[in-house]
Design an enzyme around this catalytic site. Structure first.
Site: not given
Length: 731
Positions: A307, A45
């Site tokens: 419980s 690029e």
């Protein structure tokens, strides 16, 4: 704007959300940009990226000359910096906008380093549709982060953004391979990489396997996404993706089998006790099950704990010196001002040790212990552990049996406290989360004693599949079942892990099969055997300052000279009570043991004889259920001494100062009293008028009139007691 991402503890991608503008963007960090990736992008690029100030004048003049001479745009002369500007602020491609773009590029170069600008480019470059960024494309199409890509894969990702229409990664095909190889050959001519690397890249086949972004641990991901500020774009969680997947797959398969019983949901939390890091978070067994509300987060939902709070009740009693594991408690029918708890199977055991009461999850001993301990003491400790539904509520003794709302994560923290020698600390969900303050809830000695009781494998909660197995996990565990069988709990722990399991229906529908032992514990054991398989040395270590002593097997108290059956019990020096056993007492009786005497009626000849020292509630239980015991002979009938020991005579039905609402004037209520062992008969009075004579512990019924009512009774030893109630009749 990046997608928000949740990573696992080992930095694998767990879950990703689309950005606010509905794009899929995984941000590449600087350390994820490999030298080969940056070299490839720059060579393709912008070869002079490191030498210009945002614009390349030579490229601009060359592009301008070509465009004028050829009467069309052949190249744009854009540097990587200029492309970043265009990606950040898209505009139509005109000469005026190009000038603005160049100006912005110089500003960008002034503010950021080259590495940061390259990072911006790699995070913004488009790959078609809503996919942006090299890392996003790398994860979606190659299934790995960019730093692990081969040269051929890097080149593929480098060429697509310039031709997103013809070079579609979703379609793949020969066109992409040809374009990739064309650029690889250019790199070979420019000697960017060595010939061997280029040849390997040319020979590598193009393998594109599109995979959607991971959606593991959806409930904790959504929790983070909804509660953490949006400026936090990613976070490293404590979740272990391997454990998470095990928990998900095992729980899913397990619940699929239970659906035939109309049980459709489960939630699981796996905690590392050493660091308090959550390693697996399963809000439901199937997140995508819309029929059974799979998106509900069962980890945070408030349910009745059944419980499961009992270990804390007994633990607090241990630390206050009230009890030790072998001390005996009465498991008999009882009524606390209208609250009459029953055991799960509606049977009673008489005198039981604390160890047996907790191991078999008996309800009555737990409620009696909470009454002696104080509900306020229990609530203070729950609030200290961040139980959010406790503070400000007026809770009673039903708290012992699940009369409050708790979440799975709160219960996980409670049981992890037992594994951590009584030390509580908040759960940690994120890797770099600041460590919170620690609170010592129970002593290390008590935590060990409770854990020893809960480690007992000879318990009704043990799944039948594991009863004779050689691979029973070395864990302490406790089950719980809520009223109406709407919630089944099973929570287990060793030194390494705490695993909490909830099974039920998010619709709150009760099911007969839904108990902690039958529905939740098998899943708990499956998870432990898979997560901590065949773990060694995971038992909790006994504290050095926890002592042992001989106690009477019949009372659990320090032995007296008449205690023949002796056992060993743990105790905490200077804390645990050390009162001597009194399970027998001397009684003055006639020579033939047919009468007993007090000091006021002693004859010339008598003997001292030991008899069981039983409370009135135990003798009432024995008499009611036909259990034989050595009874004290009836008191001398000629004795005129009057006893005022109200504790030996107590009206248990009806309850003092209570309002009774009756359906009609013919409805009856019961009369019953508990009397001392030396009593034979009870005399009942209604508003000071004699009503009836009954045998000790016999229940009778009467039809009351509306209004205030005084109910009295006397026993045949002269003891007397009375209560007042109010009768309201619905006419």
């Amino acid at each position: 704007i990046s997608s928000r991402i949740l990573y696992s503890y080992y930095i694998t991608l767990l879950h990703a959300f689309l950005s606010e503008d509905e794009k899929c963007i995984l941000k590449s960090e600087l350390q994820e940009i490999s030298p080969r990736l940056s070299q490839t992008i720059i060579q393709k690029e912008d070869r002079y990226f490191y030498y210009h100030f945002g614009i390349n004048p030579a490229s601009i003049f060359r592009a301008l000359f070509n465009n004028i001479t050829k009467q069309k745009r052949t190249s744009g002369a854009s540097t990587i910096t200029m492309q970043v500007v265009r990606l950040l602020m898209p505009k139509a491609r005109t000469y005026n906008n190009k000038i603005i773009e160049m100006f912005r590029a110089t500003q960008l170069e002034w503010q950021y380093s080259k590495a940061e600008i390259l990072q911006m480019y790699l995070n913004l470059v488009p790959y078609g549709g809503n996919i942006e960024g090299v890392k996003t494309a790398s994860m979606l199409y190659f299934g790995q982060p960019p730093q692990k890509l081969s040269l051929a894969q890097i080149m593929t990702l480098a060429i697509v953004p310039n031709r997103p229409g013809s070079l579609s990664l979703q379609k793949g095909g020969v066109t992409i391979t040809e374009a990739r190889n064309k650029w690889l050959k250019r790199f070979a001519q420019a000697k960017v990489f060595d010939n061997e690397s280029i040849e390997d890249a040319l020979a590598e086949p193009l393998e594109l396997n599109y995979q959607p972004l991971p959606r593991q641990a959806p409930h904790i991901s959504i929790r983070w996404h909804q509660t953490v500020p949006k400026d936090s774009t990613y976070v490293y969680s404590t979740i272990d993706s391997h454990i998470q997947e095990k928990v998900r797959s095992i729980s899913y398969a397990y619940i699929e089998k239970l659906k035939s019983y109309n049980i459709n949901n489960a939630a699981v939390l796996v905690l590392d006790n050493r660091s308090m890091e959550v390693k697996a978070y399963l809000g439901s067994s199937d997140f995508h099950d819309a029929l059974f509300n799979g998106q509900v987060d069962g980890v945070r939902a408030f349910r009745s704990p059944g419980s499961t709070l009992k270990p804390l009740i007994y633990g607090l009693a241990f630390d206050k010196g009230m009890l030790t594991p072998k001390v005996r408690i009465a498991d008999v029918p009882v009524n606390f001002d209208g609250y009459a708890p029953e055991n799960f199977d509606r049977s009673y055991q008489g005198l039981v040790s604390v160890k047996q009461a907790l191991a078999y999850s008996l309800n009555v001993p737990a409620v009696k212990t909470l009454e002696q301990l104080g509900v306020d003491v229990m609530m203070r400790n729950l609030i200290a552990m961040n139980f959010t539904k406790i503070e400000g509520r007026d809770l009673g003794l039903s708290l012992a049996l699940g009369g409050c709302g708790v979440s799975l994560e709160e219960m996980t923290g409670l049981y992890a406290m037992l594994a951590r020698q009584g030390e509580w600390q908040p759960l940690r969900y994120f890797k770099y989360q600041k460590e919170n303050n620690k609170i010592q809830i129970l002593s290390p000695q008590t935590a060990y004693m409770i854990s020893e009781i809960l480690s007992n494998v000879e318990r009704p909660e043990l799944p039948s599949d594991y009863r004779y197995s050689q691979r029973i996990p070395k864990i302490a565990w406790k089950t719980g079942t809520s009223y109406g069988r709407r919630d089944a709990w099973s929570i287990g722990y060793n030194r390494h892990y705490t695993i909490a399991v909830w099974v039920g229906n998010f619709s709150n529908e009760g099911v007969d099969f839904l108990t902690g032992a039958s529905a939740a514990t098998p899943l708990l054991f499956k998870l432990f055997t898979n997560i901590d398989y065949d773990a060694q040395d995971e038992h909790l270590k006994k504290p050095i300052d926890l002592a042992e002593r001989e106690v009477c097997a019949l009372s659990g108290k320090v032995i007296a000279d008449f205690c023949n059956d002796r056992i060993t019990d743990y105790y905490i020096p200077t804390i645990s009570r050390s009162d001597a056993c009194q399970h027998l007492k001397y009684v003055l009786v006639s020579l033939d043991s047919t009468e007993s005497y007090c000091q006021a009626c002693l004859p010339a000849h008598y003997i001292k004889k030991r008899y069981p020292n039983l409370t009135s509630e135990i003798t009432a239980y024995y008499d009611a259920f036909g259990i034989a015991y050595l009874k004290i002979p009836p008191h001398n009938p000629k004795c005129t001494e009057i006893y005022q020991d109200k504790e030996s005579l107590r009206i248990i039905s009806p309850k003092n100062q209570m309002d009774y609402y009756l359906d009609n004037a013919t409805t009856q209520i019961s009369l019953q009293a508990q009397a001392a062992v030396d009593v034979s008969y009870i005399y009942w009075y209604i508003n000071d008028e004699f009503y009836q004579k009954t045998k000790k512990n016999q229940r009778i019924f009467f039809q009351p009139q509306e209004g205030k009512l005084k109910i009295s009774c006397s026993d045949d030893k002269g003891r007397h007691t009375s209560i007042e109630v109010r009768i309201l009749i619905d006419n």
